[in-house]
Write an enzyme that holds these catalytic residues in place. Structure first.
Site, PDB file in Angstrom:
ATOM      1  CG  HIS A  73      -7.941  -7.607   2.341  1.00 10.79           C
ATOM      2  ND1 HIS A  73      -7.731  -8.715   3.118  1.00 10.79           N
ATOM      3  CD2 HIS A  73      -7.762  -6.551   3.176  1.00 10.79           C
ATOM      4  CE1 HIS A  73      -7.435  -8.350   4.357  1.00 10.79           C
ATOM      5  NE2 HIS A  73      -7.453  -7.034   4.421  1.00 10.79           N
ATOM      6  NE  ARG A  81      -3.227  -2.791   2.292  1.00 11.42           N
ATOM      7  CZ  ARG A  81      -3.641  -3.382   3.397  1.00 11.42           C
ATOM      8  NH1 ARG A  81      -3.748  -2.681   4.509  1.00 11.42           N
ATOM      9  NH2 ARG A  81      -3.967  -4.661   3.391  1.00 11.42           N
TER      10      ARG A  81
HETATM   11  C1  LIG Z   1      -9.396   0.226   6.627  1.00 15.47           C
HETATM   12  C2  LIG Z   1      -9.624  -1.230   6.342  1.00 15.47           C
HETATM   13  C3  LIG Z   1      -9.219  -2.172   7.275  1.00 15.47           C
HETATM   14  C4  LIG Z   1      -9.421  -3.538   7.024  1.00 15.47           C
HETATM   15  N1  LIG Z   1      -9.078  -4.451   7.983  1.00 15.47           N
HETATM   16  C5  LIG Z   1      -9.308  -5.772   7.768  1.00 15.47           C
HETATM   17  C6  LIG Z   1      -9.008  -6.734   8.778  1.00 15.47           C
HETATM   18  O1  LIG Z   1      -8.556  -6.395   9.851  1.00 15.47           O
HETATM   19  N2  LIG Z   1      -9.263  -8.031   8.505  1.00 15.47           N
HETATM   20  C7  LIG Z   1      -9.788  -8.454   7.300  1.00 15.47           C
HETATM   21  O2  LIG Z   1     -10.005  -9.653   7.087  1.00 15.47           O
HETATM   22  N3  LIG Z   1     -10.105  -7.547   6.343  1.00 15.47           N
HETATM   23  C8  LIG Z   1      -9.896  -6.232   6.549  1.00 15.47           C
HETATM   24  N4  LIG Z   1     -10.226  -5.324   5.588  1.00 15.47           N
HETATM   25  C9  LIG Z   1     -10.905  -5.772   4.359  1.00 15.47           C
HETATM   26  C10 LIG Z   1     -12.434  -5.753   4.560  1.00 15.47           C
HETATM   27  O3  LIG Z   1     -12.817  -6.720   5.499  1.00 15.47           O
HETATM   28  C11 LIG Z   1     -13.201  -6.022   3.248  1.00 15.47           C
HETATM   29  O4  LIG Z   1     -12.743  -7.234   2.680  1.00 15.47           O
HETATM   30  C12 LIG Z   1     -13.038  -4.889   2.234  1.00 15.47           C
HETATM   31  O5  LIG Z   1     -12.971  -3.634   2.880  1.00 15.47           O
HETATM   32  C13 LIG Z   1     -14.236  -4.901   1.279  1.00 15.47           C
HETATM   33  O6  LIG Z   1     -14.102  -3.926   0.291  1.00 15.47           O
HETATM   34  P1  LIG Z   1     -14.808  -2.483   0.344  1.00 15.47           P
HETATM   35  O7  LIG Z   1     -14.025  -1.671   1.315  1.00 15.47           O
HETATM   36  O8  LIG Z   1     -14.646  -1.999  -1.054  1.00 15.47           O
HETATM   37  O9  LIG Z   1     -16.245  -2.686   0.751  1.00 15.47           O
HETATM   38  C14 LIG Z   1     -10.033  -3.949   5.813  1.00 15.47           C
HETATM   39  C15 LIG Z   1     -10.450  -2.991   4.883  1.00 15.47           C
HETATM   40  C16 LIG Z   1     -10.256  -1.640   5.145  1.00 15.47           C
HETATM   41  C17 LIG Z   1     -10.748  -0.645   4.138  1.00 15.47           C
END
Ligand SMILES: Cc1cc2nc3c(=O)[nH]c(=O)nc-3n(C[C@H](O)[C@H](O)[C@H](O)COP(=O)(O)O)c2cc1C
Length: 382
Positions: free
Chosen positions: A265, A158
């Site tokens: 993700h 990132r």
């Molecule tokens: C700021 C942020 C933190 C995230 N933290 C985690 C996490 O701790 N564990 C995990 O499995 N996915 C994490 N994700 C992924 C989300 O669970 C999810 O898969 C993703 O945000 C979905 O896409 P969208 O943001 O376009 O809705 C994170 C996403 C974001 C944006």
């Protein structure tokens, strides 16, 4: 302050409220952030085909079970004080399952005290020993479902976070000072809240685990055999998150898991990844597992497209954080209400009363370019 009327409005407000590096943390993706666009483009290319004159009366209470879930989101305490608790409470009030991240700023037990809603726990496997301990804690706090994230063998590249030197749990005073000058209101709020720690690891012996989690330096040897062991140790429902290949999804079926979260993700890991919705399209198996999907879902119509292609539920990620950054618990509730209203509007427009009535017949997909190319190549063959 009134909450905005649209998800785009929440996003704009979040950007105004947060220091740039916190907004970048939420918004950013891996490498060139192409996967974020891939997710959107794949959803936009699917069209809905409405049915008319279906004579279906509109009833109230169209959702016995929420098609939406709150995705696991790490480090919510950087967005709003006690951010995880605010989200969990909003989800409970809106009857939406809430998935607590391993890297949360409230602990498994804090969330259990704050919310009686449907609580799920997301596991990042740093070591098996630590994982079994977290599983045990989630089970004793009555979490219904364990979600094991499989798509972080290494942290996504990132570039925004790298450029910003984003280190929320380890901020120098100079950095704190700079962020406070940039967004004083945000800084005052955060300063009134608790310290931003990885709350599931409060013990001083956990330092090494915390360092590894913050770098997302997880167990790269994680395999299907380990999942079988977690399956045996966990009494509730089990989902694997981050699967995209059809064979992996089939493997998940045969393992005794209850479901899968098809996810890239939110474009934060592998920038060249297939979109989640395209992955969902290839799962044409007769199955007895639940299929959840996320990454890029921003409107009710996106959820209906996924439903038409076989999904049982949709996880919401960034939109939840836009709501949190705008006005805490009330903002998250407003975002969830917005998704439901948008879903209802689209359902009515396509002639359905309930999301269960949506079928594959409701979507139209232009054939992929390869469908046009391959017959032509075949014709040229001797
Ligand atoms: C700021 C942020 C933190 C995230 N933290 C985690 C996490 O701790 N564990 C995990 O499995 N996915 C994490 N994700 C992924 C989300 O669970 C999810 O898969 C993703 O945000 C979905 O896409 P969208 O943001 O376009 O809705 C994170 C996403 C974001 C944006």
């Amino acid at each position: 302050m009134n909450n905005p009327e649209t998800i785009a409005g929440f996003r704009a407000q979040a950007q105004r409220n947060l220091p740039r590096e916190i907004f970048d943390y939420i918004e950013g993706g891996a490498d060139d952030e192409i996967c974020i666009q891939t997710n959107r483009r794949a959803l936009d290319e699917i069209k809905l085909v409405p049915r008319r004159l279906t004579g279906i009366p509109l009833t109230r209470n169209r959702h016995d079970k929420s098609p939406f879930l709150v995705a696991p989101l790490g480090l919510c305490g950087t967005v709003w004080p006690r951010g995880d608790i605010a989200i969990a409470r909003a989800a409970m009030q809106e009857n939406v399952p809430y998935i607590l991240s391993t890297v949360s700023n409230a602990s498994i037990e804090d969330i259990a005290r704050a919310s009686d809603g449907d609580r799920w726990f997301q596991l990042y496997v740093v070591t098996k020993e630590v994982s079994f301990d977290l599983i045990r804690r989630a089970a004793s706090s009555d979490y219904s479902t364990l979600v094991i994230t499989t798509d972080v063998p290494v942290n996504g590249n990132r570039e925004r976070d790298i450029a910003n030197k984003f280190q929320p749990a380890n901020m120098t005073w100079q950095k704190k000072f700079r962020l406070a000058i940039e967004k004083p209101l945000w800084a005052t709020r955060i300063a009134r809240g608790p310290r931003i720690d990885l709350a599931n690891f409060a013990d001083e012996h956990d330092d090494k685990v915390v360092r590894r989690l913050l770098k997302r330096s997880l167990d790269t040897t994680l395999s299907w055999d380990d999942i079988r062991q977690f399956r045996d140790a966990w009494p509730g429902k089990l989902y694997l998150k981050g699967l995209l290949h059809r064979d992996d999804i089939l493997m998940d079926c045969s393992l005794g898991a209850d479901g899968v979260v098809i996810s890239n993700h939110g474009g934060r890991q592998l920038d060249a990844s297939i979109s989640s919705i395209d992955s969902l399209k290839q799962v044409d198996v007769a199955r007895n597992i639940s299929l959840l999907v996320d990454s890029g879902f921003r409107r009710g119509s996106d959820a209906i497209k996924a439903k038409a292609l076989g999904a049982d539920g949709i996880l919401l990620g960034r939109p939840i954080l836009y709501g949190l950054a705008t006005s805490g618990e009330s903002g998250v509730r407003a975002v969830l209400k917005n998704f439901r209203a948008s879903l209802d509007n689209t359902l009515t427009q396509i002639g359905c009363n309930h999301i269960a009535q949506v079928t594959r017949d409701h979507v139209w997909m232009s054939s992929s370019p390869s469908d046009h190319i391959f017959p032509a190549i075949r014709e040229m063959e001797p």
